[in-house]
Design a protein around this motif. Structure first.
Motif, mmCIF file in Angstrom:
data_model
loop_
_atom_site.group_PDB
_atom_site.id
_atom_site.type_symbol
_atom_site.label_atom_id
_atom_site.label_comp_id
_atom_site.label_asym_id
_atom_site.label_seq_id
_atom_site.Cartn_x
_atom_site.Cartn_y
_atom_site.Cartn_z
ATOM 1 N N ARG A 1 0.834 -1.207 0.000
ATOM 2 C CA ARG A 1 0.000 0.000 0.000
ATOM 3 C C ARG A 1 0.867 1.254 0.000
ATOM 4 N N VAL B 1 -3.232 -0.065 -4.771
ATOM 5 C CA VAL B 1 -4.648 0.229 -4.582
ATOM 6 C C VAL B 1 -5.407 -1.088 -4.441
ATOM 7 N N ASP C 1 -18.157 0.703 -3.259
ATOM 8 C CA ASP C 1 -18.530 1.575 -4.377
ATOM 9 C C ASP C 1 -17.781 1.240 -5.667
ATOM 10 N N GLY D 1 -12.646 0.728 -6.573
ATOM 11 C CA GLY D 1 -13.401 1.886 -6.113
ATOM 12 C C GLY D 1 -13.167 3.098 -6.991
ATOM 13 N N PRO D 2 -13.898 4.190 -6.725
ATOM 14 C CA PRO D 2 -13.839 5.381 -7.589
ATOM 15 C C PRO D 2 -12.443 5.994 -7.725
ATOM 16 N N GLY D 3 -11.723 6.129 -6.629
ATOM 17 C CA GLY D 3 -10.386 6.720 -6.702
ATOM 18 C C GLY D 3 -9.422 5.855 -7.495
ATOM 19 N N ALA D 4 -9.452 4.560 -7.229
ATOM 20 C CA ALA D 4 -8.581 3.636 -7.947
ATOM 21 C C ALA D 4 -8.956 3.583 -9.428
ATOM 22 N N THR E 1 -10.249 6.016 -11.284
ATOM 23 C CA THR E 1 -9.733 7.215 -11.942
ATOM 24 C C THR E 1 -8.253 7.072 -12.255
ATOM 25 N N GLY E 2 -7.494 6.583 -11.276
ATOM 26 C CA GLY E 2 -6.065 6.374 -11.493
ATOM 27 C C GLY E 2 -5.787 5.330 -12.562
ATOM 28 N N SER F 1 -6.555 6.764 -16.013
ATOM 29 C CA SER F 1 -5.505 7.726 -16.379
ATOM 30 C C SER F 1 -4.236 7.002 -16.808
#
Length: 144
Positions: free
Chosen positions: A29, A34, A101, A120-123, A125-126, A129
């Protein structure tokens, strides 16, 4: 006396194993990992989800299974050949087996069977990208 010694040895072994897993998890981590659930063979209705940590290592996305004694990645995905074929929300009891989520991505790669990745949403997006970024002049895979 022998039973107490046996129990002590088992408990010590379990404590060492738990410590090793905990250190492995924290180390991954801290190194930019992630939480990602992975399901290979998604066309099989009985195929289950496997929890793990995903890490970006240059041109590859390395996935490490949580409950594995292996130091190296369990699965490796090359950015150049990985393409997202579909995206969906977890269905039914899947929501309990994937990160909170999460969005499920069906990914295909040249010469490999399709897989599903849930994050999840943050992972997510990454991941998108990373997948869409490429050096100038290189063909971009379809990511979304």
């Amino acid at each position: 006396m022998e039973i107490a010694l046996g129990v002590l040895v088992v408990l010590l072994g379990l404590a060492i194993l738990a410590t090793w897993y905990g250190r492995r998890w924290v180390r991954m981590r801290r190194a930019g990992g992630v939480s990602v659930a992975l399901r290979w063979n998604p066309d099989n209705a009985r195929a289950g989800w496997h929890l793990g940590i995903g890490r970006y290592e240059g041109e590859i996305f390395a996935w490490y299974r949580v409950w594995s004694l292996r130091n190296g990645p369990d699965r490796v995905f090359d950015r150049e050949t990985l393409m997202i074929a579909d995206r969906r929300d977890p269905a039914g009891t899947e929501a309990y087996a994937v990160p909170a989520d999460a969005t499920v991505l069906r990914c295909e790669s040249e010469g490999h069977r399709p897989i599903e990745i849930a994050m999840g949403p943050g992972a997510l997006t990454g991941f998108l990208s990373w997948l869409e970024s490429a050096p100038p002049g290189r063909r971009l895979p379809r990511a979304s």
